[in-house]
Write an enzyme that holds these catalytic residues in place. Sequence first.
Site, PDB file in Angstrom:
ATOM      1  N   HIS A  53       0.821  -1.219   0.000  1.00 42.46           N
ATOM      2  CA  HIS A  53       0.000   0.000   0.000  1.00 42.46           C
ATOM      3  C   HIS A  53       0.858   1.274   0.000  1.00 42.46           C
ATOM      4  O   HIS A  53       0.406   2.325   0.474  1.00 42.46           O
ATOM      5  CB  HIS A  53      -0.945   0.022   1.207  1.00 42.46           C
ATOM      6  CG  HIS A  53      -1.942  -1.097   1.203  1.00 42.46           C
ATOM      7  ND1 HIS A  53      -3.056  -1.097   0.386  1.00 42.46           N
ATOM      8  CD2 HIS A  53      -1.976  -2.254   1.908  1.00 42.46           C
ATOM      9  CE1 HIS A  53      -3.752  -2.207   0.604  1.00 42.46           C
ATOM     10  NE2 HIS A  53      -3.106  -2.932   1.511  1.00 42.46           N
ATOM     11  N   SER A 140      -4.227  -7.175  -1.566  1.00 41.79           N
ATOM     12  CA  SER A 140      -5.026  -6.312  -0.697  1.00 41.79           C
ATOM     13  C   SER A 140      -5.573  -5.172  -1.540  1.00 41.79           C
ATOM     14  O   SER A 140      -4.814  -4.460  -2.203  1.00 41.79           O
ATOM     15  CB  SER A 140      -4.181  -5.777   0.463  1.00 41.79           C
ATOM     16  OG  SER A 140      -4.976  -4.963   1.298  1.00 41.79           O
ATOM     17  N   HIS A 159      -6.100   1.320  -5.423  1.00 47.30           N
ATOM     18  CA  HIS A 159      -4.962   0.534  -5.888  1.00 47.30           C
ATOM     19  C   HIS A 159      -5.087  -0.892  -5.368  1.00 47.30           C
ATOM     20  O   HIS A 159      -5.904  -1.181  -4.483  1.00 47.30           O
ATOM     21  CB  HIS A 159      -3.626   1.151  -5.443  1.00 47.30           C
ATOM     22  CG  HIS A 159      -3.461   1.207  -3.953  1.00 47.30           C
ATOM     23  ND1 HIS A 159      -3.708   2.346  -3.226  1.00 47.30           N
ATOM     24  CD2 HIS A 159      -3.082   0.266  -3.047  1.00 47.30           C
ATOM     25  CE1 HIS A 159      -3.498   2.114  -1.943  1.00 47.30           C
ATOM     26  NE2 HIS A 159      -3.116   0.855  -1.808  1.00 47.30           N
TER      27      HIS A 159
END
EC number: 3.4.21.97
Length: 726
Positions: A53, A140, A159
């Site tokens: 992330h 994720s 994303h």
Amino acid sequence: MVVAEQLEDVFVGGYLVIYASQDGAGEEYRLPKEVVARALPVEPGRVPVNINHDASCRVGSVISIVDVEKGLFFLGVVSGSLALAMFKYVARDLFRADDGDSPGGGAESETRSDEALPANTLSEREKFLYLLSNVLPSLSLSSARLADGYSPADDFFAHVALCELGKRDGTIAIYGSSPPEVLDAFSGLDDAAKRELARSAEEWTTSSRREEPVDEAMVSECLLRKFMNNAFLMDRGEYLRARRHLADVRRPKYLQAAETTCLSSANPRSSGKAAFSCEARGLDEAGAGAIGRAPESGMAASADQHAQDGIKIRLERSRSQIGPGAMSSVSQPAAAPYSGAMADSAAQVPSAQPPRIPCPPTGQTEMIYVPLGTYNDLVVSAAQARRGEDRRQQLSAPPPQHAQQIVQRETGINSSSPALAPAGRGSYASASHIMHQPAFQTQQPCWPQQQQYVQAPCGGHGIGYYGQAVSRRGGSSGDGAPTTRSTGAPGAGGLSMFGMQHAGPQTHFTAPLHGLPTGFPAHGSFLHAPGYLGAMPPIQVYAPQPQQHPPSLDTRIEALLAALEKERASEQGAAEGPQQSLVAGQNKKKALLKRSMEHQREEEEDDESAPEAPYFPGEAAASCKRQAKRQRAAAEGEEQVAPSFSDLIQGLAALHKDVAEMKASVAGIGAPQASQPTPVAQPEHEEPKQAPATVDASSSKKLKDSRRAAEKRRAADEFARIMSTE
């Protein structure tokens, strides 16, 4: 490890959300299917792919996201320039898969670092796929937070991150060199979704779009941060295995499921440290060699074989490569820590495990996959062997203290002294009985100098508890006395003592025996030790017998009537045909059912009426009644509900009464009445008072039996009175 040039881009795919498994992540991560449907479709290349992330560490792009019945599935691309940053920290021999017999394999390949690797090693792209699959195995999704009145738009998906473990269940990442290689790993993905994703990937490839080079410094920082944050993650492999199962991933090609990170069979570092050895599971190399077969060429398993579910076990390269002296140096298994006299025999009893083979030298090991079922069998065998050792340790323990106390109290003989020890069931084992006992045979072969100890069957003779364990020695006995071999045993011979029995040929035994006469050495060697236990006469044990009461007259008459009725019924059944016998049996069942219903009704009526005289437990009359009732039930085979003897007496008494009344009426009509003489007062003779009759009031059934007995007595008294008046 350095890569000469930049590699081509690779593909990645997997579920971002599984609709049926969103409870574990929390409510804020829940994505309803209707919300996701409004945010689709996604423009190819708009949603980035990064690591953990981190928006500044972009490594790829999302090609397409589709909504299927199981969940939200995506297909993306990862830049090949990421391999340049990751291979900088990879050892050169990590992915070595040399053939031990090839010119470039074995120990020689360690010195040829500048030369090209053999042709059968993995390609640079396959190594890159292995790194991605094991370093970043999960996905994720980052999306906009849902709020009241929010409507998903084009910017709903922020994303997709490649990470260690995502928040949502089932988010496993599968990498491949082509879209079909990624999509075929998911067995639950339908064909329509696969065709749509393959079409999007083909459009992406034909457009000649390539990902921009990644920032190597940023990638290194992200990977180091990932390592620091996930260093304390427990059961990582279990989580990944569960998520692969949830995502219907059956055979991941590049996902390393074993507990070692090395793919090489000749890697010295992996064989010494990272390799998963048999000792870690409580097994030895011989146990693994019994189920696994080393490849003849010594080559490690291919990438496809690594995808199978199994456990890596270190084995010898091959028996031909170990050398002639390796098998001769096989070490014997260590003896279990037995106590007492059993310790000497334990070292010579064959173990349940196969001989232990030493590990081959470093550089001559290789890893193979063992099926989980076979591995579980090995674990069970090892556990059974340990239980057998525990059992032998228990058998080697001395007799319990309470057993010796009971023996001394009952017989007056101290079992700890060199006197006769008591046998079970209150008798001593005679010499003639022991000498004629057949040897207890086992199904296992009796090896020379190594005998099997087995549990003897329980019988009427023999020692009543486990005594000192039997051991076998060579040379002399424990007290230094010379040992001898007894040859007077019939047949093959057998030892039956202290609840143990030994099967086999004439064998030298040394055992501390409690059952020897005074003056005999405490330790000796004989083939039939119980033969010395026949010097004492049997001890008679008398048990108190219950008092027997003779059956009453009523009981004997009822038993006789029942026997006559049964005999008559059997004669009638033999005379009748099969059909008539069947009808008679049915009628008999109906009669028994009717009789039982009447009996139950009488019991209910008896419960309402109180007995004439109460019964106090402990009196002799009740025991006599119970004994007579048990004898009657045993003789008849079933309980008699209503005896007919009392009915006959009552009918006869009523008949005599009617006759007397008729005679009196006839005499009164035919002759005038004479004056009755005045009765003369006679002195009354006081009869001795009888004890009041008692009944058992403990249950309704006993009350009923008492009532029937009272009716019989009244009928008998009435009959006697009538007969006396006549």
